[in-house]
Design an enzyme around this catalytic site. Structure first.
Site, PDB file in Angstrom:
ATOM      1  N   SER A 199      -3.539   5.504  18.227  1.00 50.00           N
ATOM      2  CA  SER A 199      -2.235   4.944  18.584  1.00 50.00           C
ATOM      3  C   SER A 199      -1.873   5.151  20.047  1.00 50.00           C
ATOM      4  CB  SER A 199      -1.142   5.598  17.723  1.00 50.00           C
ATOM      5  OG  SER A 199      -1.414   5.360  16.357  1.00 50.00           O
ATOM      6  N   HIS A 226       4.323   6.612  11.867  1.00 49.43           N
ATOM      7  CA  HIS A 226       3.193   7.170  11.107  1.00 49.43           C
ATOM      8  C   HIS A 226       3.591   8.421  10.336  1.00 49.43           C
ATOM      9  CE1 HIS A 226       0.068   4.427  12.376  1.00 49.43           C
ATOM     10  NE2 HIS A 226       0.473   4.517  13.636  1.00 49.43           N
TER      11      HIS A 226
END
Ligand code: 0OR
Length: 461
Positions: A294, A391
């Site tokens: 990410s 997340h």
């Protein structure tokens, strides 16, 4: 004008049927909804927010009726259960906003659901821009979000795998919606749906041809620590087919984008990740590792803000004396606020990446600052960084920070080139998610905690 708006709404937003006739009264003609949709679409932005304010204010819940029924419910507390349930049901019905029927009726006409998704996007924009927390607008947004969450529940979504054989219009949409690593050209998108890649989207029958949320996955042998060279962006599987799939044991999610602003809060991204994990497990039974790779949008600007704040306060503790001396040496300044100014300039231009020596001395400093940014910086108790928050809400573990992970100009500008793996340990995601959502507990590894404690030792923040 307001007059005509009031007229249209009075005619189109039919009054709530009485409790007794609530299941008998026929819906208004479809033309009602179609007229409302045309009228709304014809309005300017400002007029739209005016209409939504009027709709939410004057066509919502009959507050007087509710309070009368609430009083009545209190009076019946001593009566038999059947009577109490009866009055509760009346009270429940009286809390139905009048406009809720209009939303339901619109959802049944052609293009109505898409219209409502876009209308919610307008509501969200009003709420975030006006700042005026109009309780009526919030109620309207809540009612619409509730309906959308029902209509877009996982059972009604269709998982579609996007390949090079998918229709051009879908590939074109996937390219234009890509919000994490912009697609530059056909070669780019071809690679992202090619060998050792998977691209999945959720679609919905009410919005044909519209990918609602898109997930890009790289199939690898280990958890990627770099978006450029390794496995994810550049691995050119020369052959068109996946030769050695049995070596694939890891799925790396390197991009996820939701395409409908009006579906914010409906949690489609989380649902898609979990659905794709199941899909990959059935295609690759021995796949054992699932992780994101990410970006860390906002780290560089957060760091700049911290540096300028410390500049004002004459504080030098963000770097060690040794690190400041090195910076001063490389920039021909003195190890004081001059070196701090020089460092700010280097970071804002990305120039620091050109000097081996600077890169070497700044790695430990930037890694511990980034670990603190991800783990320590909060907003209302949750992580300040939106990608981390996403997340962690899903129950992922903040698993590993990667130095020199995105060396593109964009990667250096956004997060000094650092990227992070949020890893999905499948059995633990439900409990991790609950711990984060309820107690704001972040599940991290020793690597991250080590970096955080280095920061705290240094900065006494
Ligand atoms: C990360 C995304 C996909 C989460 O969407 P979703 O699961 O629908 O979350 P939510 O908006 O319902 O809370 C979304 O926020 C998004 O597209 N963000 C911009 C791109 C990115 N990946 O940060």
């Amino acid at each position: 004008t307001v007059r005509s708006m009031e007229d249209i709404l009075t005619r189109v937003v039919v009054p709530l049927p009485t409790y007794e006739t609530r299941e008998k009264s026929p819906p208004p003609p479809e033309s009602n909804s179609v007229e409302f949709m045309h009228f709304y679409r014809s309005l300017e932005k400002e007029e739209k927010s005016q209409l939504l304010a009027t709709l939410s204010q004057d066509f919502g819940v009959d507050h007087k009726g509710v309070s009368e029924l609430a009083g009545k419910l209190l009076d019946t507390q001593l009566r038999d259960l059947a009577t109490i349930l009866q009055v509760e049901d009346r009270l429940r019905y009286s809390l139905t906003p009048r406009y809720k029927q209009l939303l339901n009726h619109i959802s049944r006409v052609e293009g109505g659901v898409k219209f409502l998704v876009d209308l919610r996007a307008d509501l969200l924009e009003i709420i975030s821009s006006k700042g005026s927390d109009s309780p009526h607008i919030r109620d309207l947004n809540g009612t619409l979000k509730g309906l959308l969450s029902e209509w877009f529940s996982v059972g009604l979504l269709r998982l579609e795998r996007i390949t090079w054989q998918s229709p051009c219009e879908i590939l074109q949409k996937i390219s234009q919606y890509e919000a994490v690593h912009p697609v530059r050209n056909w070669t780019d998108i071809k690679r992202r749906v090619g060998p050792y890649r998977r691209c999945y989207a959720f679609t919905h029958a009410a919005m044909p041809g519209e990918p609602l949320v898109v997930l890009h996955v790289a199939l690898t042998e280990d958890i990627s620590d770099n978006i450029q060279v390794r496995a994810v962006m550049k691995k050119l599987a020369t052959l068109d087919l996946e030769e050695d799939v049995n070596k694939v044991n890891t799925a790396v999610f390197y991009s996820i984008s939701s395409t409908q602003a009006g579906l914010q809060g409906v949690e489609l991204g989380n649902v898609l990740i979990k659905r794709v994990v199941r899909e990959l497990q059935s295609e690759f039974p021995h796949m054992s590792q699932f992780s994101s790779l990410s970006p860390i949008p906002g780290f560089s600007s957060w760091l700049q803000g911290l540096l300028s704040q410390h500049r004002k306060e004459g504080r030098m503790e963000l770097l060690t004396d040794h690190e400041w001396r090195e910076v001063a040496d490389v920039t021909n300044t003195t190890p004081d606020t001059n070196a701090l100014d020089a460092l700010r300039k280097l970071i804002s231009t990305g120039e620091w990446t050109r000097s081996e020596r600077l890169v070497h001395v700044l790695e430990p400093a930037l890694m511990r600052l980034c670990a603190w940014y991800l783990y320590g910086e909060k907003r209302r108790g949750y992580t300040l960084n939106p990608v981390a928050n996403f997340h962690l809400q899903n129950g992922a573990t903040m698993w590993r920070l990667n130095w020199h992970a995105d060396t593109s100009p964009r990667g250096v500008a956004n997060s000094c080139g650092i990227m992070v793996n949020y890893r999905y340990f499948l059995q633990e995601t439900p409990s991790n998610s609950a711990a984060y959502m309820h107690n704001k507990v972040i599940t991290v590894t020793e690597q991250v905690l080590g970096l955080v404690s280095q920061f705290q030792k240094n900065s006494k923040l």
